[in-house]
Design a protein around this motif. Structure first.
Motif, PDB file in Angstrom:
ATOM      1  N   ALA A 184       4.814  -9.856  -6.758  1.00 28.51           N
ATOM      2  CA  ALA A 184       4.699  -9.460  -8.168  1.00 28.51           C
ATOM      3  C   ALA A 184       4.444 -10.679  -9.051  1.00 28.51           C
ATOM      4  N   ARG A 185       5.112 -11.791  -8.758  1.00 24.80           N
ATOM      5  CA  ARG A 185       4.919 -13.017  -9.546  1.00 24.80           C
ATOM      6  C   ARG A 185       3.498 -13.550  -9.375  1.00 24.80           C
ATOM      7  N   ALA A 186       2.974 -13.456  -8.162  1.00 24.37           N
ATOM      8  CA  ALA A 186       1.622 -13.941  -7.902  1.00 24.37           C
ATOM      9  C   ALA A 186       0.593 -13.139  -8.682  1.00 24.37           C
ATOM     10  N   VAL A 187       0.750 -11.819  -8.706  1.00 20.02           N
ATOM     11  CA  VAL A 187      -0.164 -10.959  -9.461  1.00 20.02           C
ATOM     12  C   VAL A 187      -0.079 -11.260 -10.945  1.00 20.02           C
ATOM     13  N   ARG A 188       1.151 -11.507 -11.435  1.00 25.24           N
ATOM     14  CA  ARG A 188       1.347 -11.775 -12.858  1.00 25.24           C
ATOM     15  C   ARG A 188       0.758 -13.127 -13.279  1.00 25.24           C
ATOM     16  N   ASP A 189       0.995 -14.154 -12.481  1.00 26.47           N
ATOM     17  CA  ASP A 189       0.625 -15.512 -12.890  1.00 26.47           C
ATOM     18  C   ASP A 189      -0.809 -15.899 -12.534  1.00 26.47           C
ATOM     19  N   TYR A 190      -1.367 -15.287 -11.498  1.00 24.21           N
ATOM     20  CA  TYR A 190      -2.708 -15.670 -11.039  1.00 24.21           C
ATOM     21  C   TYR A 190      -3.569 -14.426 -10.839  1.00 24.21           C
ATOM     22  N   PRO A 191      -3.833 -13.692 -11.909  1.00 26.36           N
ATOM     23  CA  PRO A 191      -4.539 -12.407 -11.766  1.00 26.36           C
ATOM     24  C   PRO A 191      -5.969 -12.542 -11.259  1.00 26.36           C
ATOM     25  N   GLY A 192      -6.596 -13.710 -11.423  1.00 24.85           N
ATOM     26  CA  GLY A 192      -7.985 -13.856 -10.996  1.00 24.85           C
ATOM     27  C   GLY A 192      -8.157 -14.337  -9.577  1.00 24.85           C
ATOM     28  N   LEU A 193      -7.061 -14.682  -8.907  1.00 25.31           N
ATOM     29  CA  LEU A 193      -7.158 -15.239  -7.558  1.00 25.31           C
ATOM     30  C   LEU A 193      -6.933 -14.167  -6.499  1.00 25.31           C
ATOM     31  N   PRO A 194      -7.492 -14.374  -5.297  1.00 21.58           N
ATOM     32  CA  PRO A 194      -7.119 -13.512  -4.167  1.00 21.58           C
ATOM     33  C   PRO A 194      -5.612 -13.593  -3.956  1.00 21.58           C
TER      34      PRO A 194
END
Length: 458
Positions: free
Chosen positions: A79-89
């Motif tokens: 969830a943190r990855a989706v929130r902080d880096y929305p443009g990355l795989p």
């Protein structure tokens, strides 16, 4: 000297007898790396670092293996990855979150005076061991596959609940149990769960998926310490369900009576007498407090309470610990360039009695009282403090430390201190007092001596 430790599993204190004195093995649950660790997370790190130091002192540094894991696969991380880096795989975003957060964690716990463990394995490095354990559990009838999930069958283990000391009915009543249609029993817990295309996953005999939390620690401890090891530690909040489930799946998979011979748990931490909560405004990360207090300051404050008791972090307590450290540093300044001697027997004895840090600190206070007239006492004070993880800097460095982001200008403070000293030399007491007040308003304490005045940040 023998070590006595309290064992959560037996609910008693007993002499610690390692399985192999030439390889004493300890596992402690580490962080899930998705955000800054809070001050409550600091307590087990400090507690078990002191135990690590004591074991090294008694058995020799080369004969102690300490494993503290890093959980780098978890839904909170996703969830943190989706929130902080929305443009990355997603895989790249997760890597950035875990690497950044782990670096923050390592910096924070190092500043608290903790030694690095022997091994700090990442969960994602032990996936083959997790799959191997799950296969064993299925083969032995302790786990089953249902709708892409693999679940541990709690009913297959007659003494499930022996660590927490609660019946299954009590555990169901006191826990948030996920009631899913594919479970045979509400208490059955996940060993492996399916991943969709938008969720990280690994190939397994049960399809693409990811591990449950509990199996991760069983796999990492087995990989680095063996089927049965000496000590398993963590916070009291982990007794159930995490440690209970670890014990269940490990003993069933390996066919052993125990996973670890001794289970140790530190008590809860409160802040200003209340449970730490963002809604109450009393939630602090380790980093936030390290911006205001020295790491040793926070460490000593934690150690002033016995590890099994609840502890209460307060602003007043932090200031008290700062004054104590200042007095101790003053006392050891005259011997800090000497080789470190043996830790005083009274401090070792206190720590050997189930990590009785309050008693060890009382002995350091006693030595501080003798140190002004006795270099031997100053040497003992220093050696005893080092065994507790204190005195990691020089007395001068301690005195000149300033909080991060401090508005103090060192040159300005030096000039004011020199001006005040000149006023004292001229016996202009009114001006000297005024300048002391100015410095106090800046957050500076001045100490006068025969050779001049020194200062330190409050």
């Amino acid at each position: 000297m023998t070590i006595q430790l309290y064992n959560t599993l037996t609910r008693s204190k007993a002499e610690f007898v390692p399985i192999d004195p030439t390889n004493v093995r300890m596992y402690v649950c580490g962080p899930t790396v998705y955000d800054f660790a809070h001050i409550g997370n600091a307590r087990p790190v400090i507690v078990f670092d002191v135990l690590f130091r004591l074991l090294r002192h008694v058995y020799g540094a080369e004969h102690v293996t300490y494993v503290r894991n890093i959980t780098d696969v978890d839904d909170k991380i996703n969830a943190r990855a989706v929130r902080d880096y929305p443009g990355l795989p997603l895989n790249e975003a997760i890597r950035r979150v875990t690497e950044t957060t782990n670096a923050q964690y390592q910096a924070d716990v190092t500043e608290l005076g903790n030694l690095p463990p022997t091994f700090q394995p990442r969960a994602t490095e032990s996936l083959p061991e997790m799959i191997a354990l799950i296969k064993r559990l299925i083969a032995k009838g302790n786990a089953y596959v249902a709708e892409g999930h693999v679940l541990f069958d709690v009913g297959s283990m007659p003494d499930y609940g022996k660590l927490s000391g609660r019946s299954v009915d009590d555990m169901i009543a006191g826990a948030r149990v996920d009631v899913a249609p594919y479970k045979r029993d509400p208490m059955d817990f996940v060993l492996w769960k399916p991943s969709d295309a938008a969720t990280p996953g690994w190939d397994s005999p049960w399809g693409r998926g990811r591990p449950g939390w509990h199996i991760e620690c069983s796999a990492m401890s087995w990989k680095h310490l063996g089927e049965v090891f000496d000590i398993h530690g963590g916070g009291v909040d982990l007794v159930f369900p995490h440690h209970e489930n670890e014990l269940a799946q490990s003993t069933c998979a390996h066919g052993t009576q125990v996973m670890a011979n001794v289970w140790m748990h530190n008590g809860f931490l409160q802040v200003e007498g209340e449970k730490m909560s963002k809604s109450l405004g009393n939630f602090f990360t380790i980093r936030e407090l390290l911006d205001r207090f020295r790491g040793e300051n926070l460490r000593l404050q934690m150690l002033m309470t016995h590890y099994r008791q609840p502890t209460n972090w307060t602003e007043a307590g932090a200031k008290e610990a700062r004054v104590i450290l200042k007095n101790w540093y003053d006392a050891i300044a005259k011997v800090e360039d000497e080789a470190l001697g043996e830790a005083p027997p009274a401090v070792v004895a206190a720590l050997s009695d189930d990590l009785n840090t309050p008693e060890a600190i009382a002995e350091l206070h006693r030595l501080r009282g003798l140190a002004a007239k006795s270099k031997d006492a100053a040497r003992a004070l220093r050696a005893g403090g080092v065994l507790l993880g204190l005195f990691g800097q020089t007395a001068e460095a301690f005195r000149s430390w300033m909080p991060a982001g401090s508005a103090l200008d060192r040159a300005e403070v030096d000039a004011l201190v020199a001006e005040r000293f000149a006023a004292r030399q001229a016996r202009n007491w009114a001006e000297a007092d005024r300048l002391r007040d100015v410095l106090a308003d800046l957050g500076v304490a001045v100490e006068d001596g025969p050779g001049g005045s020194t200062w330190r940040a409050l």
